[in-house]
Each structure stands twice: as C-alpha cells, then as structure tokens.
Design a protein around this motif. Structure first.
Motif, PDB file in Angstrom:
ATOM      1  N   GLY A  83       0.911  -1.118  -0.141  1.00  0.00           N
ATOM      2  CA  GLY A  83      -0.065  -0.099   0.242  1.00  0.00           C
ATOM      3  C   GLY A  83       0.881   1.288  -0.099  1.00  0.00           C
ATOM      4  N   ASP A  84       0.174   2.355  -0.261  1.00  0.00           N
ATOM      5  CA  ASP A  84       0.819   3.592  -0.339  1.00  0.00           C
ATOM      6  C   ASP A  84       0.362   4.551   0.754  1.00  0.00           C
ATOM      7  N   PRO A  85       1.256   4.753   1.886  1.00  0.00           N
ATOM      8  CA  PRO A  85       0.758   5.587   2.721  1.00  0.00           C
ATOM      9  C   PRO A  85       0.566   7.271   2.410  1.00  0.00           C
ATOM     10  N   ILE A  86       1.266   7.403   1.319  1.00  0.00           N
ATOM     11  CA  ILE A  86       0.763   8.970   0.726  1.00  0.00           C
ATOM     12  C   ILE A  86      -0.693   9.051   0.270  1.00  0.00           C
ATOM     13  N   LEU A  87      -0.919   7.736  -0.458  1.00  0.00           N
ATOM     14  CA  LEU A  87      -2.347   7.832  -0.885  1.00  0.00           C
ATOM     15  C   LEU A  87      -3.533   7.725   0.295  1.00  0.00           C
ATOM     16  N   TYR A  88      -3.231   7.483   1.430  1.00  0.00           N
ATOM     17  CA  TYR A  88      -3.913   7.969   2.612  1.00  0.00           C
ATOM     18  C   TYR A  88      -3.935   9.329   2.961  1.00  0.00           C
ATOM     19  N   GLN A  89      -2.753   9.857   2.680  1.00  0.00           N
ATOM     20  CA  GLN A  89      -2.646  11.484   2.683  1.00  0.00           C
ATOM     21  C   GLN A  89      -3.768  12.071   1.873  1.00  0.00           C
ATOM     22  N   HIS A  90      -3.331  11.701   0.495  1.00  0.00           N
ATOM     23  CA  HIS A  90      -4.223  12.234  -0.462  1.00  0.00           C
ATOM     24  C   HIS A  90      -5.766  12.057  -0.095  1.00  0.00           C
ATOM     25  N   LEU A  91      -6.226  10.998   0.272  1.00  0.00           N
ATOM     26  CA  LEU A  91      -7.615  10.986   0.449  1.00  0.00           C
ATOM     27  C   LEU A  91      -7.973  11.610   1.874  1.00  0.00           C
ATOM     28  N   PHE A  92      -6.985  11.660   2.862  1.00  0.00           N
ATOM     29  CA  PHE A  92      -7.555  12.373   4.166  1.00  0.00           C
ATOM     30  C   PHE A  92      -7.913  13.871   3.773  1.00  0.00           C
ATOM     31  N   TRP A  93      -6.688  14.309   3.037  1.00  0.00           N
ATOM     32  CA  TRP A  93      -6.903  15.846   2.728  1.00  0.00           C
ATOM     33  C   TRP A  93      -7.923  16.202   1.825  1.00  0.00           C
ATOM     34  N   ILE A  94      -8.366  15.193   0.865  1.00  0.00           N
ATOM     35  CA  ILE A  94      -9.453  15.533  -0.245  1.00  0.00           C
ATOM     36  C   ILE A  94     -10.656  15.770   0.529  1.00  0.00           C
ATOM     37  N   TYR A  95     -10.778  15.233   1.728  1.00  0.00           N
ATOM     38  CA  TYR A  95     -11.942  15.679   2.478  1.00  0.00           C
ATOM     39  C   TYR A  95     -11.368  16.946   3.278  1.00  0.00           C
ATOM     40  N   SER A  96     -10.341  16.864   4.058  1.00  0.00           N
ATOM     41  CA  SER A  96      -9.923  17.615   4.979  1.00  0.00           C
ATOM     42  C   SER A  96      -9.702  18.909   4.802  1.00  0.00           C
ATOM     43  N   HIS A  97      -9.380  19.350   3.624  1.00  0.00           N
ATOM     44  CA  HIS A  97      -9.121  20.797   3.350  1.00  0.00           C
ATOM     45  C   HIS A  97     -10.412  21.082   2.938  1.00  0.00           C
ATOM     46  N   PRO A  98     -11.313  20.694   2.103  1.00  0.00           N
ATOM     47  CA  PRO A  98     -12.542  21.234   2.003  1.00  0.00           C
ATOM     48  C   PRO A  98     -13.212  21.463   3.316  1.00  0.00           C
ATOM     49  N   ALA A  99     -12.918  20.499   4.231  1.00  0.00           N
ATOM     50  CA  ALA A  99     -13.461  20.519   5.558  1.00  0.00           C
ATOM     51  C   ALA A  99     -13.080  22.025   6.246  1.00  0.00           C
ATOM     52  N   VAL A 100     -12.063  22.787   5.890  1.00  0.00           N
ATOM     53  CA  VAL A 100     -11.592  23.760   6.477  1.00  0.00           C
ATOM     54  C   VAL A 100     -12.697  24.950   6.071  1.00  0.00           C
ATOM     55  N   TYR A 101     -13.329  24.558   4.695  1.00  0.00           N
ATOM     56  CA  TYR A 101     -14.365  25.644   4.207  1.00  0.00           C
ATOM     57  C   TYR A 101     -15.575  25.304   4.749  1.00  0.00           C
ATOM     58  N   ILE A 102     -15.918  24.217   5.344  1.00  0.00           N
ATOM     59  CA  ILE A 102     -17.189  23.665   5.802  1.00  0.00           C
ATOM     60  C   ILE A 102     -17.037  24.619   7.159  1.00  0.00           C
ATOM     61  N   MET A 103     -15.994  24.774   7.804  1.00  0.00           N
ATOM     62  CA  MET A 103     -15.948  25.585   8.914  1.00  0.00           C
ATOM     63  C   MET A 103     -15.900  26.986   8.700  1.00  0.00           C
ATOM     64  N   ILE A 104     -15.212  27.480   7.874  1.00  0.00           N
ATOM     65  CA  ILE A 104     -15.048  29.063   7.791  1.00  0.00           C
ATOM     66  C   ILE A 104     -16.229  29.691   6.994  1.00  0.00           C
ATOM     67  N   LEU A 105     -16.895  28.767   5.929  1.00  0.00           N
ATOM     68  CA  LEU A 105     -17.827  29.543   4.988  1.00  0.00           C
ATOM     69  C   LEU A 105     -19.044  30.279   6.035  1.00  0.00           C
ATOM     70  N   PRO A 106     -19.740  29.119   6.568  1.00  0.00           N
ATOM     71  CA  PRO A 106     -20.739  29.796   7.308  1.00  0.00           C
ATOM     72  C   PRO A 106     -20.264  30.990   8.346  1.00  0.00           C
ATOM     73  N   GLY A 107     -19.074  30.970   8.933  1.00  0.00           N
ATOM     74  CA  GLY A 107     -18.631  32.006   9.593  1.00  0.00           C
ATOM     75  C   GLY A 107     -18.598  33.140   8.698  1.00  0.00           C
ATOM     76  N   MET A 108     -17.994  33.343   7.724  1.00  0.00           N
ATOM     77  CA  MET A 108     -18.151  34.422   6.546  1.00  0.00           C
ATOM     78  C   MET A 108     -19.531  34.853   6.299  1.00  0.00           C
ATOM     79  N   GLY A 109     -20.366  33.905   6.119  1.00  0.00           N
ATOM     80  CA  GLY A 109     -21.769  34.268   6.112  1.00  0.00           C
ATOM     81  C   GLY A 109     -22.220  35.131   7.340  1.00  0.00           C
ATOM     82  N   ALA A 110     -22.059  34.571   8.545  1.00  0.00           N
ATOM     83  CA  ALA A 110     -22.542  35.480   9.721  1.00  0.00           C
ATOM     84  C   ALA A 110     -21.822  36.844   9.737  1.00  0.00           C
ATOM     85  N   ILE A 111     -20.597  36.957   9.381  1.00  0.00           N
ATOM     86  CA  ILE A 111     -19.882  38.175   9.582  1.00  0.00           C
ATOM     87  C   ILE A 111     -20.591  38.994   8.542  1.00  0.00           C
ATOM     88  N   SER A 112     -21.089  38.545   7.265  1.00  0.00           N
ATOM     89  CA  SER A 112     -21.729  39.336   6.294  1.00  0.00           C
ATOM     90  C   SER A 112     -23.045  39.687   6.769  1.00  0.00           C
TER      91      SER A 112
END
Ligand code: CU
Lengths: 535, 206, 94
Positions: free
Chosen positions: A242-271
């Motif tokens: 197996g390729d441990p870097i593939l784990y990192q790919h998959l993990f961050w394919i979610y977890s970077h967009p997750a940062v926007y799950i966290m911040i986008l509604p915050g931006m909305g509230a500020i607006s």
C-alpha cells in the motif's frame, strides 16, 4: 390552522408538546430546539477540549516534564484535535445557527426534513459517545486527529473507537448538508429569489454542498483504516504494497474542503452582522455570493498543500501550490467587501460588531500566513512547526470561533428573548482577544525558529516564546470564561427584550416573534425587498 | 402544567424535495465509491501486471451473469414505477418481487464466488497472497473491499424493497403518492451504476 | 400532490433500454479478447460510461425530471474526474 390559537405566540422555549422536560428537547424536531441542542453539546465539549489545550500549554511553559510525559501529551493533542475538529468546528455554525436561523431567514416553518434533522443530532451524540468510549476500551489514541498511515494501524494505542466515532460523526454532517440544500431549494418564502436570499443562507448552501460531496471521502478513508488495522488488507500499509501517501491524499481530499465547511458559514454570519451595525447595505452582495461558491469549488482541488514534504512528485507540488494561491482570491474578495461595508457606515459599537471586526483582523493574519504555507520554499522551512499550529488556529479558532461568538451575541436576543450583559460581554471579548493574540502570535516566531509541533518538550532557546504563549493561553481561557458565564447567566436572567428587532436588522428572522413561536410564522411572509436595504 | 395544543401542523409534503434529498444522498455515495475507484486507479497504475494476473483469477462467467441479472432488476424496478403510476398495484408487486429475488440471487452468487476464492487461499493476510506479492495483495484487497461494500448496498436495498412492498400492500404507496418507491428505485439504480464499473475493472482486465 | 405532470415511461421503453444495456455488456465482454494494449481499458471504460449514461438518463429519469438533477449529476461527475486528474499529477510523475 387558525383553530390552534392557543399554540400561537407561545415561544418555542416554553412550548409543551407530547413530551415533558428534557424529553421535550431531545425528541423535538423543532429546528430551533435542535439548534440549541447542538449549542449545549458543543459548549460542554468545547470546555473539555479547551481545558486539554490549556493543560498542553501549561506543559509547554518550561522545557522537559512539567505536568505530563510524552504519551499523555500525544493523547492530549489527539483528543483535543478530534473534539475541536469533528465535534465543534465542523458541525459548528451550520448545526447551531444554520438549524436555528436558516428557516427563519428564508421564511420557512422548519427545515425540509425535521425528523432527519433530529436524527442528525442523535447520530452526532452517538459518534461522540463512541469516541469517548476510548476511555473504557483501552485508552486514548496518540495519532493526532489526522490518523496518518501507517502509524494509525501500527501504534499500540487504542485508535479504533476514535476512527469509528469520527466515521459516525461524518454521517451527521452529511445529513445536515442534505437537509439544508433541500430546504434552500424548496422552502424559500414566496418572493425570495436566489438573489434576494441573505448571505448566511448562501454560505450555508455552499457549505452544505461540501458536506455532501466531501464527507463521504473521509468516511471511506476512516473505514479503510479500520479495516487495515483489523484485517491487514494492505490498502495503506507499505509492508503489504500500500501507499501511505495515498492515505494522505484521501484524508486531505476531505479535510481541506472541511476547512471551508468550518469557515464559510462564519463568513456568512459576518456578512450578516456588519451591515446591521454599520447601518449600510452590504458592499458587493453578488461578489460575496460568487466568491462563496468559488471557494467551495476551487477548495476541492488544493488538498495537496498539506503534503508538500510527504514525497509527492515535483509536478504535483507546483500544481497544488498554484491552486492554493488561486483559492486565496475569493477569500480576499470577501475581506475587501467587509471593510468596504464598514467604510463610512454609521457604526453601532456593540459586542457582535467587536467580534466581527476582530474576526476580520485575525482571519487576515491566518489567511496571509496561509500563503506562506502555500508557497513551496517557505513551506518546507516551516512544515510541521508551531508556525502551522499558529496559522490554523488563527483560521479555525480565530475565524470560525470569532464568527461563532459574533453570531451568538448577534442572535442571542432572538434565541432567548433576553439580552446579554453588554459590559461583561465587552470585557470578555477584550480579554479573550488579548489572550488569543498573546497565545498564538509567538507561535509564528517559534515556528520560524524551528520549533516542531506535537512534541511535549523543546530546546531551551524556545523558552521565552513559550512562556509568553502559555500566559496568553491562561488569559484567553479567562476571557472565554467571562464570555460564556455572561451568556449562560443572561439566557436565564438577562433583561427581557421588548420588540422583535433589537438591532434593527433587515433580514427576515427579525420579523418573527422574540423568541420565535413553534412554527415561526402565523403566515408565511412575502418577500419584496433585498435583505440589506438600508435607506 | 397545561399542555399546549398538539400542533396539528400542516403535514408538509414535498415529493420533489424528497427526490432532491435522495439525489444528494446518491451524490455522497458516488463520491464514496469514487474514492475507491481512485484507489483502484492509483494501485493499478503502480502494479499493472499484478492487476492483470489478479483479474484472470476472477470468473468472467459469474461476473457477466451478475451483471445481466442486476441490469434486469434495474429494469424491473423502473417498470414497477410505471405500474404504480398507472395504478396497477398487482403488476408493481410482481415486478418488485422479481427485483427482490434477483437481489438475493446476486448475493448468493457473491457468497459462492467469495467462498471459492477464500477456499483457494485468496483472502487478506493469506499465505498465498503473501507469496504472490504486493500487487496481487492490493488487487484482492480492493476486490474484497469494493465488492463487499457493494454487496452491503445490495443488502440495504433488499431491506428498502421489503419496506416498499409492505407499504404498497397497505396502499400507503399508490398512484398519487409513490415517492418512496421512486427513491428506492433511484437507490437501486445507483447500486447498478457502481456494478457497471466494478465489472470491467475487476473481471475484464486485459 | 403537486399538480406537475409526471412523465410515465412505457414498459416497452424500459425493455428497449434493457436491451441496449445487454448489447453493451456483450460488447464489453467481447472486446476483452481483442489485443489493444492500453486501449482495452479505455474501451472498457467508455462502454461502462455509456451504460452508466443510459441508466442515468432513462432508468433514473434524468431526461424527464427537473433539469436540476441532470446539472447536479454532471457537476458531481466533473468534480470527481478533476479530483482523479489532480491526484495523478502526483502518481504520473513520481
Ligand atoms: Cu488545506
């Protein structure tokens, strides 16, 4: 429904249905009660995770063993991360304010699937309980919240409950996302065209799409890690091909967009907040809408910036670096719009406004240091140092956390029908803000000097920075205590709010009763004006 | 304490909304399987030979057979919606019966297929796979994971169909209220969609 | 019940779609024995894509339902393909 007059004009807080007492809450499908259920749950777990954070900062106040050893420290940053990410900031604003205010702001009586909504909360609680069961099933994990392969299936520590719990929490997030997309598509009040919809629902919409499309990625990744650990399938284990870097790919394919799950509604509230306290229409409504959608879309393809030193190909490195710079643009557009909204407004200096403007400040620091991490050369230097820790706390805590607090103070009178104590709220904000900067700013410097993250110990030359940072942590926790105590106290004993609209907001939720009744409206409102028409 | 009047609230019915919800759920499923396909692509890219040899170990006949029956079941579900729309309860039940039968048959086939493979020594952690090396281990790891999760979806589909059949018999699903059947159908087509890609990628590698 | 008109597909049209799917399945099995090197996989994927499109358009009713579903589905597929593409920035050049 006119015959049920007795149920009318009874606040949702007082409404008595089939069940009494606490059962009337945990089995209520009323979107407002579900929102508050999330709020209370988060309050409890935020306190726990914040204490863990404080303990880690106390450990770091001096080099060597202060109050805990390495294994305890490893477990602490793992559990701190898991709770803060999966239980607090990912559900965060959508689960609390999205549930409470989305139907109110678009003139609906509830979300599209009220029972599913309650089920989301229950799944959320089950997920939390599974994570917590670690305590009784062999101790806490020590992998960090990222569960990187191959350590996550080699470590003797107990990882399975946390993996499985995070998997379950994902379901809760997906169901909320589905619910909100359908609600926004199908339940807007007559006259509320897409471009008359307030910005908080817009950001919820973009967020909900990310929840729907990104969360399954982490779901399957965590499940595969469970299988790898239990069965030794080989998908991530280099010993089996197996390729441990593939784990990192998959993990961050979610977890970077997750940062926007966290911040986008915050931006909305500020607006939402800035126009109300500047008594001005939001500057560049369409630009904010479009940039929200652009962030949600482009944010999908930048995940590799978490892996610059993992061993990806050279071409992947500069592709991801380029895309990362691209995704910074829509965020910058928003900052510009917010500042332009305040510009020449007649400011009403209230606590929500303080939180909102300090949000812009810390978000900018977080965003700009993000670019330092997005450029390849500087990234290699500060990768996995305290610089990174400071950066993402400025975004996740500084961004989402401040926006959450701004939203909580802003909507507090609508939610509880009472006003918070303004002077204590301001004192709390000032203490918190000061503590926050004292805590995290030195960590940038420490990172640049080379202090790595996730170690319980450090070299003597990092001592000064750590002392300042740890003192900042104590100050910040004191601020948080003041803020929370004030809000909890005011929700029961605060001055009653007379009238529906204490701030003079123009969005629809202020036209409902304070606090709103069970089904929000006697008659679904008709919308004729845009959400920010200040004349 | 007095109890507030039971809120007789409007029963909010929105078939189009329910369908949109189902589609969104399908999208999450697509991304979930999508990531498994992504892993397949990466590992096949890294081990082209081993995947070829692994594919030859799988039985093309049983794969094709399962493909064909799954396609038939997709058609029968689609037809059962037509039947309900026309108010023909009996035909709808017969068509759903066929679908259910095929779903079970698919799992039975899967059971024998897996059983034979395991007996032969192809299972995660087996000595045989260890001997055959990394690529083959990955191929069979993915084979079990992907067809296993797919089979789990078949199982859930069976549960849904049983519920729908029961609701049709009670006349809860009928010619003017059949969104449950429609959504179950959508789900079943999704299961078919996934299989349409699993089949060539595992059984027809050349 | 909403007053919207619902499109009712005939049994015949469903059977016709099924027939097309059978033909493509047969073709997919048949081309496996042809020697085409890397194009074997490409052809297999194209055929599978065709089958998937047929299922989506007719069985899943994208053709007759609200166009929104078709737009969303396309959008989701685009996102998936782009993710796949970007991932191979890494694996193709390692
Ligand atoms: Cu990122």
């Amino acid at each position: 429904m006119s015959e049920t007059t007795t149920a009318k004009h009874v606040s949702f807080l007082e409404y008595k249905g089939k069940y009494k007492g606490i059962l009337g809450w945990i089995f209520s499908t009323d979107h407002k009660r579900v929102g508050l259920l999330y709020l209370y749950t988060m309050l409890v777990f935020f306190s726990i995770a914040a204490i863990l954070g404080l303990l880690m900062k106390i450990q770091l106040i001096a080099p060597g063993y202060t109050i805990m050893g390495p294994q305890t420290y490893n477990s602490m940053f793992t559990v701190h991360g898991i709770i803060m990410i999966f239980i607090i900031v990912v559900p965060g604003l959508p689960a609390v304010f999205g549930n409470f205010f989305l139907p109110l702001m678009i003139g609906a009586k509830d979300v599209a699937f009220p029972r599913l909504n309650l089920a989301s909360w229950w799944i959320y609680i089950i997920g939390i309980l599974v994570v917590l069961s670690s305590q009784f099933l062999g101790g806490w994990p020590d992998t960090g919240w990222t569960f990187y392969a191959p350590y996550s299936f080699r470590t003797p520590a107990n990882v399975l409950p946390a993996l499985f719990g995070a998997f379950i929490l994902g379901f809760s997030s997906i169901l909320t996302g589905i619910n909100f997309v359908v609600t926004i598509h199908r339940m807007r009040a007559p006259g509320m065209t897409w471009l008359k919809m307030p910005l908080f629902p817009w950001t919820l919409y973009a967020t909900a799409w990310i929840q729907v499309l990104a969360t399954p990625v982490i779901g399957i990744t965590l499940l595969l890690t469970v299988m790898e650990r239990v069965l030794g399938v080989g998908v991530f284990d280099p010993a089996l091909g197996g390729d441990p870097i593939l784990y990192q790919h998959l993990f961050w394919i979610y977890s970077h967009p997750a940062v926007y799950i966290m911040i986008l509604p915050g931006m909305g509230a500020i607006s939402e907040i800035l126009p109300v306290f500047s008594r001005k229409s939001i500057y560049g409504y369409k630009a904010i809408v479009l940039s929200s959608l652009a962030i949600a879309f482009v944010g999908y393809f930048v995940w590799g910036h978490h892996m610059f030193t993992s061993g990806m190909s050279g071409r992947a490195l500069y592709a991801f670096s380029f895309l990362t710079f691209l995704v910074a643009i829509p965020s910058a557009i928003k900052v510009f719009n917010w500042v332009a909204t305040i510009h020449k407004g007649s400011l009403n200096l209230q606590t929500p406004f303080y939180w909102a403007t300090s949000f812009i400040f810390v978000f900018m620091i977080g965003g700009l240091t993000g670019l330092v991490l997005g450029s390849l050369a500087t990234n290699v230097h500060v990768h996995d140092t305290h610089f990174v820790v400071a950066h993402f706390h400025f975004i996740v805590f500084g961004g989402t956390g401040y926006a959450f607090m701004a939203a909580l103070h802003y909507w507090f009178p609508k939610m509880f029908g009472r006003m918070y104590d303004a002077s204590w709220a301001n004192i709390g904000w000032a203490t918190f803000f000061g503590g926050f900067l004292t805590l995290y700013l030195p960590m940038f410097a420490l990172g640049l000097q080379g202090m790595p993250r996730r170690y319980y110990d450090y070299l003597p030359e990092f001592h000064t920075g750590n002392i300042i940072s740890s003192l900042g942590a104590i100050l910040m926790i004191a601020g948080a205590l003041i803020v929370i105590t004030n809000l909890v106290r005011s929700s029961r004993h605060g001055e009653k709010v007379t009238g529906k609209n204490p701030w003079g907001g123009r969005t629809l939720e202020w036209e409902s009763d304070t606090p709103p009744t069970l089904e929000n409206w006697d008659e679904i409102p008709k919308v004729t004006e845009g959400p920010y028409d200040y004349k | 304490m007095e109890k507030h009047e039971e809120h007789t609230a409007h029963v909010h019915r929105d078939d189009e909304g329910d369908k949109l919800g189902m589609w969104l759920f399908i999208f999450t499923e697509l991304l979930l399987f999508g990531m498994l396909f992504l892993m397949y692509a990466v590992y096949r890219h890294k081990n082209p030979e081993a995947f070829l040899l692994g594919g030859e170990e799988l039985d093309v006949f049983i794969g094709t057979f399962n493909t064909v029956i799954l396609l038939i079941s997709s058609a029968t579900v689609a037809m059962s919606i037509t039947a309900i729309q026309r108010g023909n309860k009996k035909q709808a039940l017969v068509l759903l019966g066929i679908t259910l039968f095929i779903a079970v048959l698919f799992l039975v086939n899967k059971y024998f297929e897996w059983g034979a493979k395991i007996e032969y020594g192809f299972y995660p952690g087996s000595d045989l796979l260890h001997e055959l090396g990394h690529g083959t281990t990955l191929f069979f790891g993915l084979y079990y994971i992907m067809s296993g999760i797919h089979a789990l979806h078949i199982l859930i589909g069976i549960g849904l169909f049983i519920y729908v059949v029961w609701q049709i018999r009670r006349d809860k699903i009928h010619s003017t209220d059949y969104v449950w059947l429609e959504n179950t159908g959508l789900y079943w087509h999704l299961v078919d969609l996934i299989w349409i890609f699993l089949f060539p990628l595992f059984y027809l590698i050349h | 019940m909403s007053e919207e008109k619902h499109h009712i597909s005939s049994y015949k049209s469903h059977l016709f779609v099924l027939l097309a799917l059978f033909v493509l399945t047969g073709a997919s099995v048949a081309v496996t024995s042809l020697e085409m090197g890397p194009f074997n996989t490409l052809v297999a994927m194209l055929i599978a894509g065709g089958k998937a499109a047929i299922v989506l358009i007719w069985f899943m009713h994208l053709k007759f339902d609200n166009k929104l579903y078709a737009i969303f589905t396309t959008f989701v597929l685009v996102i998936f393909l782009l993710v796949l593409y970007v991932t191979f920035f890494d694996y193709s050049y390692r």
